[in-house]
Design a protein around this motif. Structure first.
Motif, mmCIF file in Angstrom:
data_model
loop_
_atom_site.group_PDB
_atom_site.id
_atom_site.type_symbol
_atom_site.label_atom_id
_atom_site.label_comp_id
_atom_site.label_asym_id
_atom_site.label_seq_id
_atom_site.Cartn_x
_atom_site.Cartn_y
_atom_site.Cartn_z
ATOM 1 N N ALA A 1 -5.621 0.319 13.015
ATOM 2 C CA ALA A 1 -4.029 1.522 12.033
ATOM 3 C C ALA A 1 -3.789 2.288 13.028
ATOM 4 C CB ALA A 1 -4.009 1.084 10.793
ATOM 5 N N THR A 2 -4.662 3.072 13.285
ATOM 6 C CA THR A 2 -4.752 4.349 14.389
ATOM 7 C C THR A 2 -4.397 3.736 15.443
ATOM 8 O OG1 THR A 2 -6.054 5.547 12.439
ATOM 9 C CG2 THR A 2 -5.595 6.378 15.326
ATOM 10 N N GLN A 3 -4.940 3.119 16.079
ATOM 11 C CA GLN A 3 -4.319 3.589 17.759
ATOM 12 C C GLN A 3 -2.866 2.533 17.907
ATOM 13 O OE1 GLN A 3 -5.950 3.686 21.204
ATOM 14 N NE2 GLN A 3 -7.162 5.037 19.340
ATOM 15 N N GLU A 4 -2.544 2.195 16.995
ATOM 16 C CA GLU A 4 -1.191 0.481 16.775
ATOM 17 C C GLU A 4 -0.032 2.099 16.697
ATOM 18 O OE1 GLU A 4 -1.204 -1.227 18.638
ATOM 19 O OE2 GLU A 4 -1.949 -2.514 19.005
ATOM 20 N N GLY A 5 -0.645 3.024 15.774
ATOM 21 C CA GLY A 5 0.272 3.881 14.698
ATOM 22 C C GLY A 5 0.668 4.635 16.198
ATOM 23 N N LEU A 6 -0.532 5.683 16.321
ATOM 24 C CA LEU A 6 -0.006 6.381 17.879
ATOM 25 C C LEU A 6 0.315 6.044 19.126
ATOM 26 C CD1 LEU A 6 -1.849 9.246 18.447
ATOM 27 C CD2 LEU A 6 -3.410 8.456 19.590
ATOM 28 N N ASP B 1 -5.644 21.055 18.451
ATOM 29 C CA ASP B 1 -6.686 20.901 18.838
ATOM 30 C C ASP B 1 -6.881 19.272 18.812
ATOM 31 O OD1 ASP B 1 -7.139 22.020 16.681
ATOM 32 O OD2 ASP B 1 -9.000 22.313 16.935
ATOM 33 N N LEU B 2 -7.268 19.053 17.929
ATOM 34 C CA LEU B 2 -7.080 17.743 16.703
ATOM 35 C C LEU B 2 -5.835 16.423 17.114
ATOM 36 C CD1 LEU B 2 -7.679 18.869 12.816
ATOM 37 C CD2 LEU B 2 -9.530 18.558 14.421
ATOM 38 N N LEU B 3 -4.839 17.135 17.893
ATOM 39 C CA LEU B 3 -4.342 16.372 18.387
ATOM 40 C C LEU B 3 -4.834 15.817 19.284
ATOM 41 C CD1 LEU B 3 -0.814 17.748 17.194
ATOM 42 C CD2 LEU B 3 -2.358 16.327 16.056
ATOM 43 N N ARG B 4 -5.697 16.418 20.788
ATOM 44 C CA ARG B 4 -5.744 16.252 21.999
ATOM 45 C C ARG B 4 -7.149 15.246 21.878
ATOM 46 N NH1 ARG B 4 -4.721 21.777 22.342
ATOM 47 N NH2 ARG B 4 -2.860 22.412 23.250
ATOM 48 N N TYR B 5 -8.132 15.833 20.409
ATOM 49 C CA TYR B 5 -9.294 14.867 20.409
ATOM 50 C C TYR B 5 -8.741 13.325 20.113
ATOM 51 C CZ TYR B 5 -11.954 19.216 20.132
ATOM 52 O OH TYR B 5 -12.349 20.257 20.297
ATOM 53 N N SER C 1 2.410 0.924 9.357
ATOM 54 C CA SER C 1 1.908 2.694 8.273
ATOM 55 C C SER C 1 0.621 3.268 8.836
ATOM 56 C CB SER C 1 0.816 1.671 7.433
ATOM 57 O OG SER C 1 0.027 0.992 8.421
ATOM 58 N N GLY C 2 0.657 3.037 10.918
ATOM 59 C CA GLY C 2 -0.450 3.743 11.259
ATOM 60 C C GLY C 2 1.223 4.574 11.162
ATOM 61 N N LEU C 3 2.562 4.640 12.194
ATOM 62 C CA LEU C 3 3.255 5.627 12.325
ATOM 63 C C LEU C 3 2.859 6.354 12.029
ATOM 64 C CD1 LEU C 3 5.006 6.226 14.505
ATOM 65 C CD2 LEU C 3 6.505 5.068 13.306
ATOM 66 N N LEU C 4 2.962 6.129 10.678
ATOM 67 C CA LEU C 4 3.581 6.865 9.515
ATOM 68 C C LEU C 4 2.703 7.564 9.264
ATOM 69 C CD1 LEU C 4 5.434 4.724 6.675
ATOM 70 C CD2 LEU C 4 6.636 5.651 8.281
ATOM 71 N N ASP C 5 1.002 7.328 9.199
ATOM 72 C CA ASP C 5 -0.088 7.727 9.158
ATOM 73 C C ASP C 5 0.054 9.359 10.161
ATOM 74 O OD1 ASP C 5 -0.589 7.423 6.642
ATOM 75 O OD2 ASP C 5 -2.464 5.505 7.247
ATOM 76 N N VAL C 6 0.178 7.960 11.411
ATOM 77 C CA VAL C 6 0.362 9.521 12.747
ATOM 78 C C VAL C 6 1.621 10.297 12.059
ATOM 79 C CG1 VAL C 6 0.308 9.064 15.206
ATOM 80 C CG2 VAL C 6 -1.650 7.479 14.179
ATOM 81 N N HIS C 7 2.183 10.500 12.002
ATOM 82 C CA HIS C 7 3.575 10.695 12.695
ATOM 83 C C HIS C 7 2.870 12.189 11.049
ATOM 84 C CE1 HIS C 7 7.384 12.316 11.899
ATOM 85 N NE2 HIS C 7 7.564 12.032 12.561
ATOM 86 N N THR C 8 2.856 11.731 9.891
ATOM 87 C CA THR C 8 2.192 12.998 9.384
ATOM 88 C C THR C 8 1.679 13.813 9.526
ATOM 89 O OG1 THR C 8 2.606 11.626 7.215
ATOM 90 C CG2 THR C 8 1.175 13.025 6.556
ATOM 91 N N PHE C 9 0.036 13.123 10.099
ATOM 92 C CA PHE C 9 -1.139 13.530 11.369
ATOM 93 C C PHE C 9 -0.747 14.574 12.260
ATOM 94 C CE2 PHE C 9 -4.450 14.786 14.080
ATOM 95 C CZ PHE C 9 -5.724 15.250 13.209
ATOM 96 N N ASP D 1 0.877 -1.277 -0.260
ATOM 97 C CA ASP D 1 0.135 -0.199 -0.072
ATOM 98 C C ASP D 1 0.722 1.474 0.154
ATOM 99 O OD1 ASP D 1 -2.158 -2.021 -0.154
ATOM 100 O OD2 ASP D 1 -2.821 -1.419 2.524
ATOM 101 N N ALA D 2 0.909 2.748 -0.938
ATOM 102 C CA ALA D 2 1.291 3.325 -0.542
ATOM 103 C C ALA D 2 1.126 4.396 0.574
ATOM 104 C CB ALA D 2 0.848 4.365 -2.137
ATOM 105 N N ILE D 3 2.230 5.266 0.441
ATOM 106 C CA ILE D 3 2.270 5.869 1.619
ATOM 107 C C ILE D 3 1.511 7.113 1.454
ATOM 108 C CG2 ILE D 3 3.733 7.190 4.085
ATOM 109 C CD1 ILE D 3 5.943 5.102 2.796
ATOM 110 N N PRO D 4 0.960 7.763 2.321
ATOM 111 C CA PRO D 4 0.017 9.057 2.034
ATOM 112 C C PRO D 4 0.902 10.288 1.601
ATOM 113 C CG PRO D 4 -1.177 7.615 3.688
ATOM 114 C CD PRO D 4 0.268 6.942 3.070
#
Length: 424
Positions: free
Chosen positions: A251-256, A354-358, A335-343, A125-128
């Motif tokens: 993915a988000t939870q493990e990436g986080l 504020d989005l990061l706290r949510y 993949s989750g780590l890369l997505d979260v880091h980018t976010f 899968d491609a990295i965003p």
């Protein structure tokens, strides 16, 4: 947590009802328990592999009947709609559980592969925001670790803490952070992983010795992300399902959780290599490698007999061991780590901390944080009660992210060693 009907804002009662139906429907679904191997089988096979006896393990699974569950989840999907972000959240969540149910009903067959990829993605899968793939990233970290490994061994990392001592230590730290008795720390002699975390319980594998590095990682990965987001989810007045990890948020939870290791200094290049090797192994299995070939791959890469067996077992959970099939969950860590880091970098660039706290308000995806923002602002969804220690110091977090945001503009391909000779 149960919320009185009168406490739910007018017009949102149908979402609360659907949320309760969703939780009731999935109560009996336990993905990892269904695809796991007996500890006795693992112990026996590790002993045989240590002697060079490489037979394929013989694993049997109990196939669950989830037909009624799937019907109810399909009904929830239909009724939730997508007119409101709350309905969209419920629809996506019900859909992911329905796919997971289909996957578990195929346990022991190659039919597990496709739904597991649908839930967790695949190595190619491609990295965003990049022309590279998850597989490219995995290869990069493995190669970098191999190049640097000889110079990066830390003599201070010694596994000299017993599970009993660590249990008492973590229990005190967590009581001080969350409040007395919020999270129990227990020893589990049947646990195959070193540790596992839920909302109110963290288990440590009995008979295991841990290092200070393990302790740091457990606190930041398991307690301050997995347990913390579950406890914050329990505080939600409308969506109780935010306390439970649905397949779509994995993915988000493990990436986080891995990102938390990165931000708190609890990760090293060897950890990134282990995560990356699992992705390469999934790719091998999907392309025909059997269990023994994948085991030997891990072993050649420097893992012990036991670690190599456990790593290969993770790839083949719930699927045939003869090659061409895989359980793709371990794809999400990188993949989750890369997505979260980018976010996080994007949120800093847009000045949207504020989005990061949510993101810590429950078991959410990055998409959820964006789409549900109006409901956080209105108070329908509660802001997180707890934040990890590294998130409580916004200026320090912003400093780290701001530096990485700028430094990534430097093209290493254009850097010559001579240009770095300053003051000569």
């Amino acid at each position: 947590m149960s919320t009185p009907v009168e406490a739910i804002p007018a017009g949102l009662e149908p979402y609360a009802v659907l949320d309760k139906r969703l939780l009731a429907a999935v109560r009996g679904i336990n993905i990892l328990a269904t695809v796991s191997w007996p500890a006795s089988l693992e112990d026996r096979m590790i002993e045989e592999y240590g002697k060079g006896q490489y037979a394929l393990p013989e694993v049997s699974y109990k196939t669950p009947d989830l037909s009624e569950v799937r019907k109810e989840l399909a009904a929830i999907e239909s009724e939730a709609g997508n007119d409101d972000p709350l309905g969209d959240y419920l629809r996506r969540t019900a859909e992911s559980w329905r796919i997971a149910a289909e996957m578990l009903e195929a346990v022991g067959t190659e039919g597990v592969t496709a739904p597991s990829i649908q839930l967790y993605g695949k190595p190619g899968d491609a990295i965003p925001g990049s022309d590279r793939s998850n597989l490219d990233a995995a290869r990069y970290f493995v190669e970098l670790s191999d190049e640097l490994g000889a110079d990066l061994h830390d003599d201070d990392i010694t596994a000299n803490i017993s599970s009993e001592v660590l249990r008492a230590d973590l229990a005190k730290v967590l009581d001080d952070f969350f409040g007395t008795g919020k999270i129990a720390v227990e020893i589990d002699n049947d646990l195959t992983a070193k540790a596992a975390a839920g909302a109110t319980r963290i288990r440590l594998r009995g008979g295991t010795r841990f290092s200070q590095y393990d302790r740091h990682q457990l606190l930041n990965h398991e307690a301050y992300v997995h347990s913390l987001t579950a406890l914050n989810g329990r505080e939600q007045p409308l969506l109780a399902s935010l306390a439970r990890t649905s397949p779509r948020v994995t993915a988000t939870q493990e990436g986080l959780a891995v990102f938390a290791e990165l931000m708190s200094g609890a990760i090293d290049i060897a950890r990134l290599k282990r995560i990356s090797l699992r992705i390469l192994a999934i790719d091998m299995a999907l392309n025909g490698a059997d269990f023994v070939e994948v085991y030997r791959f891990f072993n050649r890469c420097g893992q012990s007999v036991g670690d190599s067996f456990h790593s290969a077992q993770r790839v083949f959970r719930g699927v045939p061991l003869t090659g061409g099939a895989a359980f793709a969950k371990d794809n999400v860590y990188l993949s989750g780590l890369l997505d979260v880091h980018t976010f996080f970098r994007w949120a800093l660039k847009e000045r949207r901390l504020d989005l990061l706290r949510y993101l810590f308000a429950g078991k959410l995806t990055l998409h959820d944080v964006m789409s549900l923002e109006p409901h956080f602002i209105s108070g329908v969804l509660a802001a997180p009660r707890w934040l990890p220690p590294w998130m409580q110091h916004v200026h320090g977090l912003a400093g780290k992210l701001a530096f990485s945001l700028f430094i990534n503009r430097i093209r290493m391909s254009k850097v010559e060693a001579e240009s770095l000779s300053i003051g000569v």
